[in-house]
Design a protein around this motif. Sequence first.
Motif, mmCIF file in Angstrom:
data_model
loop_
_atom_site.group_PDB
_atom_site.id
_atom_site.type_symbol
_atom_site.label_atom_id
_atom_site.label_comp_id
_atom_site.label_asym_id
_atom_site.label_seq_id
_atom_site.Cartn_x
_atom_site.Cartn_y
_atom_site.Cartn_z
ATOM 1 N N SER A 1 45.008 27.857 -38.397
ATOM 2 C CA SER A 1 45.017 26.529 -38.472
ATOM 3 C C SER A 1 44.780 26.685 -40.335
ATOM 4 N N SER B 1 52.548 29.936 -29.892
ATOM 5 C CA SER B 1 51.369 28.502 -29.487
ATOM 6 C C SER B 1 49.957 29.205 -28.924
ATOM 7 N N THR C 1 55.004 27.441 -22.951
ATOM 8 C CA THR C 1 54.462 27.893 -23.654
ATOM 9 C C THR C 1 54.273 29.479 -24.136
ATOM 10 N N GLY D 1 44.744 32.447 -34.354
ATOM 11 C CA GLY D 1 44.374 31.610 -34.798
ATOM 12 C C GLY D 1 43.599 30.673 -35.674
ATOM 13 N N GLY E 1 53.797 20.803 -24.491
ATOM 14 C CA GLY E 1 53.375 21.581 -23.643
ATOM 15 C C GLY E 1 53.668 21.530 -22.244
ATOM 16 N N ASN F 1 46.327 28.559 -30.602
ATOM 17 C CA ASN F 1 45.554 27.407 -29.935
ATOM 18 C C ASN F 1 44.290 28.222 -29.869
ATOM 19 N N ASP F 2 44.436 30.237 -30.331
ATOM 20 C CA ASP F 2 43.115 30.425 -29.553
ATOM 21 C C ASP F 2 42.222 30.502 -30.503
ATOM 22 N N LYS F 3 41.081 29.417 -30.655
ATOM 23 C CA LYS F 3 40.510 28.824 -32.276
ATOM 24 C C LYS F 3 39.491 30.568 -32.742
#
Length: 462
Positions: free
Chosen positions: A327, A312, A308, A323, A305, A316-318
């Motif tokens: 996933s 990534s 970035t 994203g 972390g 992480n942008d759900k």
Amino acid sequence: MASSRPPSPTSRTESPFGLGYFSVPFERFAREESDWAGAFTLLDTMETFFDSHIDLFQRTLQKQLQKHSDRLKLKAEEALKLRELSGDALVENMEREVKNFKLKVSTRMTVLAASWQSAKVVRTREKLSFFFGVMTLLFSALMFGTDPQWIHVAYTVLGLYLLPLRAYTYKKRAWHYFLFDLCYYVTILNFIFLWVFPSSPTLFIACYCLSHGSLASAVITWRNSLVFHDSDKVTSLFVHIYAPFTFTTIRHFYPDAETRFPALREVPHLNPGKALLLSGVIYVIWQTLYWKFVLIDRRAKIRSGQRTTSFSFLLNDKRGVIGRSLSSVPEAYRELAFMAGQLVYAILTELPAVFLLYKSPFWSGVFLIAIFAVSVWNGGGFYIEVFGRKFEREMEALRKELAEASARSSGQSSPAGMDTPRTKSTDDLSDGVSPLMISTPLPMDSQDSFSSLDTTEAKKDQ
């Protein structure tokens, strides 16, 4: 010497003058009555004179030697004290001095950072950014209409100013891995073609296709916004829209473009297969370098972390389609799926440029206007929605403050032993407080610069 010998006792009694009036050399002269007495007396006088001066010189020299000796002794004592501080004491003393120095530097940097982030400086900085953005847009339009041969010069000058500024700000925020993305890679290739290899048809085809493909479509993908006061958003929009604007001008509106860019003579028409192949090879080269130097060599920092990347960030942008799609892919294949998806995306976005834009000035203009309209729409949404939510929060905080003040004043004014009259609720107060809110100035943070907006909203729209 003769003058240093003491006189005999008989001579003292026989002298008619006595020792109280004459010196010993004069007694000798009176007793012996010799012709050599005058010479001895002169010699004795000279000896006395020089003895006194030599004695004075010796005393002066002794004083200077004493001072020098004291100075050397003091230095020796200091050296001895320093030697006594050897070992742990000396290390501790050095660490204390280093800590004090670091504290001073940290305090100074904190003061400078506070000054840089002060309301006045931020407002001035954003005003300058707003002025710069508006004037850039105006001059770009004027150059396109009057002297389109200066468009590529303006593109280069703006890039030399905005891109180092972007590198500095991203490095400070630990976002500098975004600088390895395709858009910066293509921007560098564009500058190489414009100023180093203007006669290379291969490089021209790759730059034209990638600029009208991945770079231009990123205005939609990354939600670039025309927000003049925000230099970061202005830089993002410049990277993604000025490249296709420049190559459209060179292809369709540059007077006698073949003289300045000889590559255009060899590419009067685009061969779709060849164009997609060349741009695809250029893309694969970038993707290989990105995979090796970022996703492999810097994998530990990215997973921890500390850094970035676009991968990534999108993963992480759900809320985004990319994203959610990534996933659903097994973790071992996410990077491969992401790179393959980017390649397909790059090819698809180049199709309009290959089949339509290269041979049509009209549709090239429509394409640029459409892309620019999307950025303007995003910028309007930023100003209206983000500022609107900010204003609503300020109003809500003001309503609560007024309600609490009204409740306190009602409680203090009610007489003792009597029931306190019912105070207005927050909703009731909000219904009748509009004139007061209109006449009451907003808190300072609401009057402050635009950079006081929610960082989450600003990052989302970036």
